[in-house]
Enzyme design. Sequence first.
Site, PDB file in Angstrom:
ATOM      1  N   GLU A 237      -7.234 -43.818 -12.609  1.00  0.00           N
ATOM      2  CA  GLU A 237      -7.490 -43.514 -11.205  1.00  0.00           C
ATOM      3  C   GLU A 237      -6.208 -43.221 -10.451  1.00  0.00           C
ATOM      4  OE1 GLU A 237      -9.018 -42.189  -8.551  1.00  0.00           O
ATOM      5  OE2 GLU A 237     -10.698 -43.416  -9.223  1.00  0.00           O
ATOM      6  N   ASP A 241      -5.252 -39.467  -8.900  1.00  0.00           N
ATOM      7  CA  ASP A 241      -5.039 -39.272  -7.461  1.00  0.00           C
ATOM      8  C   ASP A 241      -3.686 -38.621  -7.192  1.00  0.00           C
ATOM      9  OD1 ASP A 241      -7.482 -40.422  -6.932  1.00  0.00           O
ATOM     10  OD2 ASP A 241      -6.680 -42.362  -6.337  1.00  0.00           O
ATOM     11  N   SER A 434     -13.828 -39.156  -7.957  1.00  0.00           N
ATOM     12  CA  SER A 434     -12.456 -39.582  -7.673  1.00  0.00           C
ATOM     13  C   SER A 434     -11.514 -38.397  -7.573  1.00  0.00           C
ATOM     14  CB  SER A 434     -11.950 -40.510  -8.786  1.00  0.00           C
ATOM     15  OG  SER A 434     -12.435 -41.811  -8.604  1.00  0.00           O
TER      16      SER A 434
END
Length: 633
Positions: A237, A241, A434
Site C-alpha cells: 500500500e 501510493d 487504493s
Amino acid sequence: MPQDGREARGEERLTMSGARLIGPLDGSVPLTFTLLLRRRSSLPERIEGILSPAEIGRRFGADPASVFRVKEEMARLGFEVLGADSVRRTLSLRAPADLCRRVFGIELFRYQGPAGAPFHTYRGECRLPDTIAPLVEAVLGLDTRPLVRPRIRIFPPAQAPAISCTPPQVGELYQFPSDLDGTGQRIALLEFGGGYRIEDLKVYFTTLGLPVPDVRAISVDGTENAPSGNPDGADGEVALDIEIAGSLASGAELLVFFAPNTDIGFYDAILEAVHGGWSVSVLSISWGEAESLWPASSLRAVNGALQEAALAGVSILCAAGDQGSSDGVDDGLAHVDFPASSPYVLGCGGTRLLSSGGRIVEQTVWNRDGGATGGGVSALFPLPPWQKNAGVPPSVNPGAFCGRGVPDAAGDADPSTGYRVRIDSQDLVFGGTSAVAPLWAALIARWNEALGEPLGFANPALYERVPRSAFFEITSGTNGAYVAGAGWNPCCTGLGSPEVRPSSSIYTESTDEAAAPGWRTLFLGREAGGLPSRACSEPEGGSRTLQKRGVSLEKDRDRAGGSKLPSPGQTNPTPAASRPARNRRPLASDPSCHRSQDDLRRPADRQSFLFARAVHASIPGTLRLPKSKRSLP
C-alpha cells in the site's frame, strides 16, 4: 449522522472476525488513550470558502476553559496527563488498566488478532464522571485492534498479465495535463503500517525516466516508516501510493504520515496533516473499513477531522473498497467503505481499463477474479445537497435509505490491467481502489499548480457545475448489488473516470442548462505551443532526520536525473538536461483568469470557477462564467 450530545460513550465493541480471546487485561498494564473534547461551536455542514487552520482552531476547537476543567478532574482521579491541545481538542492520558476499569465502568480484555498481533479492547459502555461528561465527545485509544485495511490487490507474479501500464501511461490515457507536474504542491499520504525503501524508489523512478520525488516520512504517535518485506500487505500500500502519486505529480512533495492503525491514530494523522504546519493541499487515503464495522464514536471523530481538512481547503481522496457491494461483510446486506462514504471526501471507485494505440477502447466496472469496486449507499450519512440531482438510488437494503452515494469518481483498479510498481525489491503489478485515490490526488495537485491556490472541497462543483462529458462514463458492469448505467453510475463508479481533453464539452460552447446552468463560454488565447515545461532541479543528495513540533520527520533528498516518460518500446528516454526549461507565465498575472471577489464569495461559483480555471490553465480550452457577468475585471 446521529450525534450523542449529552455525554461521551464508548459503545459495546464488536468482536473482530478471526480474533482469539486471551483473557482479561492485567490490571497493572499502563494504557495510553485520549479524551476528545467537544467543540466550542459546531462545524458548518456545508463547506463555504476556505479557513486557515488557525481560524478553524480558534472558532471550532475546544474551549481552553473546558480543557483545563477536564484535565484537572482527570488528574484528581489519578490519571497522568501527557498533553492537551485545544485546537485538536485532545487530552492525552495514561493510567493502569484497573483505574480505567473503575472510572469508566468497563471490562478490558486482551485478544490475539487474525495475523497474530495482540491487541486490547473493552466491553460495556465507556462512561465519564458526570462532572465532565458534557465536555467530552469520545474516548479514543482504549480499543487498539486494527481499525482499517489497505485497499490493494496484487496480480499473482506467476500469472504475468498481458495488459499493464506504468502510472504515467495511465495518466496519458486519461489525458492528464502534460505541462503540469504538481510543482509547489504537497500531497499527504496516510499510512497505517508498513513502509518504503529509498532504494526501491530510486530504481523505480529512474527506470521511468522521472526524478525521484521529494518524500518525507512523518511519524505520528510513534509509528515509523518500517517496511516489513511483505509486498502483499502494508508495504504494498505504501509503495503503491508513493509511486502513483510521485510519477503522476513528479513536481509535488509527498508527505507520508505513518500512524497507528487505531481510531486515535487515524484521527491524529488527519489533524497532523491539517494543523501541523505542513501546508498540505491534497490528502490521499487508501485504507478503510465497512461503515458497519467502525465504532460509532470513532467514525464520528474521524469524520469530524475530515470535515476540518475540507474546511481548510484540502482535497481528500479515499479508496472505495475492493470487495464489491458487500465490502467484505458476510451478512447478506450491502455496505459501503468509510472514510470513502464521508460527505467531505471524493470517494474513488474502480474500473477495468483496456486501451490500444494510446487510447481507451473500453472501460467497465471492475469486478473480476474475486475483486470488485466498492460502492453503494451509506447507511449513516444522508444524501448531500450536491448529490440530490445525481440519480443516487435508494439503498438495496431493507428500509431503502436514501443516503450518500459512493463512489464519486473512478479510475483503473483491476490488477489484471493494473499498475507496474516496485515494492520490497520486486517488480510487481498492483490494482485495487487504493491505486485510484493517489491517481486522482495527482490530478488535483496538477490543477492546484495551475490555479496557484487549492481547489479544496470540489464535490459540489463536480456534481452541479461540471458537464458530465468531462468524465468517461462507465455504463457496463456490476459490483454485486448495483448495476452500471448512464449518468451518475449507480454506486459502482460514480461520475466516471477523468476525461481531461479539449474535445470535452467542458471546454466548448454548450447550451445544456442541466449540465452547466446559467453558464456561457469565454474563449481565452494562449501562446503558440501552449505553456512551456518546467525543468526539474536536482539538489545534492543526502539524507537527514528533522524534528518538528515533536513529530519525527525523515526526509530523503536523493533524486535521480529526470527525463520524460518513454513511450512503449522506447529504451532511451530524453535526458532531463536536454529538455528546455519551463518558464511558466504565472497564472495570477493573467487578468482574464480572474473573477471579482463578490463572485468568489459564493462557494458554488468559486469552486466551479476554480475548476474551470484549473482546466483552462492545463489544456488549451475555455473558461465558463455566469451569464450575469458579461465582463471580466
